[in-house]
Design a protein around this motif. Structure first.
Motif, short mmCIF file in Angstrom:
data_model
loop_
_atom_site.label_atom_id
_atom_site.label_comp_id
_atom_site.label_asym_id
_atom_site.label_seq_id
_atom_site.Cartn_x
_atom_site.Cartn_y
_atom_site.Cartn_z
N ASP A 175 42.51 35.44 42.90
CA ASP A 175 42.38 34.71 41.64
C ASP A 175 40.98 34.83 41.05
N PHE A 176 40.00 35.18 41.88
CA PHE A 176 38.61 35.28 41.41
C PHE A 176 38.04 36.67 41.70
N ALA A 177 38.88 37.68 41.56
CA ALA A 177 38.44 39.06 41.78
C ALA A 177 38.23 39.77 40.45
N ASP A 178 37.40 40.82 40.51
CA ASP A 178 37.17 41.69 39.35
C ASP A 178 36.67 40.88 38.14
N ARG A 179 37.34 41.03 36.98
CA ARG A 179 36.85 40.35 35.77
C ARG A 179 36.94 38.83 35.88
N ARG A 180 37.69 38.33 36.85
CA ARG A 180 37.87 36.89 37.00
C ARG A 180 36.82 36.26 37.91
N GLU A 181 35.88 37.06 38.40
CA GLU A 181 34.87 36.53 39.32
C GLU A 181 34.12 35.36 38.69
#
Length: 234
Positions: A175-181
């Motif tokens: 849920d907090f990977a890539d652009r969502r970090e």
């Protein structure tokens, strides 16, 4: 670092140690001191990692050394000698047998990334890349805010799960990977009155993974054992 990648590396290392083969190897290929002050050194360490059938390439780690870390054990996979502790992981460079120019550019990029990820005060340092990690004791320990663990599930807009994420697996970090970090600003550390020593640690977290899109102020008075999370703005 991705929790599953860490687990895979640990399993491969254990299996190959048992078999005394597999071709797993770690070669430290560089180290650059990022910051040095009395009693504390921060450095970026570069390692060429060979994990057959999994990964070949350069890895970069921000590491810390101080009198408080003197009893830290060596970490071969991170290229760390005894007395050094991991602060955070930096961008790697995949590929077998990297050239000198590739190693040098990889190190330069990792140093630049670490300067962005790190913030410090007179007696504390904070790593603010994906998770928030703050040390007030010379890197001996870290207070950690991990958004996919600390935030209420109802506040998170879940990301699509890849095929490898099977039922029963903990894939909340996606849920907090890539652009969502998550990003962290306004990091503040305050020593509270009284003894024994206590600190208030706070920051403002932002991520497009939050359903309402509002930043959150996150605060702890117990070195990360518990966090208060307050929405900001309307």
């Amino acid at each position: 670092m991705n929790d599953r990648v860490t687990a895979i590396r640990a399993l491969l290392g254990a299996a190959c140690a048992a078999l005394a083969s597999c071709g797993v190897s770690y070669e430290r290929t560089g180290q650059a001191v990022l910051h040095e002050r009395p009693g504390l050194t921060l450095a970026v360490v570069q390692v060429y990692e060979s994990l057959p059938l999994h990964y070949y390439g350069l890895r970069h780690t921000l590491a810390c050394r101080s009198p408080a870390t003197a009893d830290a054990t060596a970490h071969r996979s991170e290229g760390l000698d005894p007395g050094w502790k991991v602060v955070g992981q930096l961008p790697g460079v995949p590929g077998q047998s990297p050239s000198r120019s590739t190693r040098e550019k990889g190190m330069a990029d990792a140093v630049a990334a670490s300067r962005h990820a790190l913030v410090d005060g007179d007696d504390w340092i904070a790593w603010r890349e994906r998770v928030l990690r703050v040390s007030v004791d010379g890197c001996r320990s870290f207070a950690e805010f991990v958004p996919w663990r600390a935030l209420a599930p109802a506040d998170i807009d879940p990301a699509p799960r890849p095929d490898f994420c099977k039922p029963g697996m903990d894939c909340r970090d996606i849920d907090f990977a890539d652009r969502r970090e998550a990003t962290y600003s306004d990091v503040a550390v305050e020593r509270l009155p009284g003894e024994p020593p206590r600190w208030r640690i706070g920051a403002v977290m932002r991520s497009i993974a939050l359903k309402d899109g509002r930043p959150r102020r996150v605060t702890t008075d117990d070195l990360g054992a518990t966090w208060r999370v307050e929405p900001l703005g309307e």
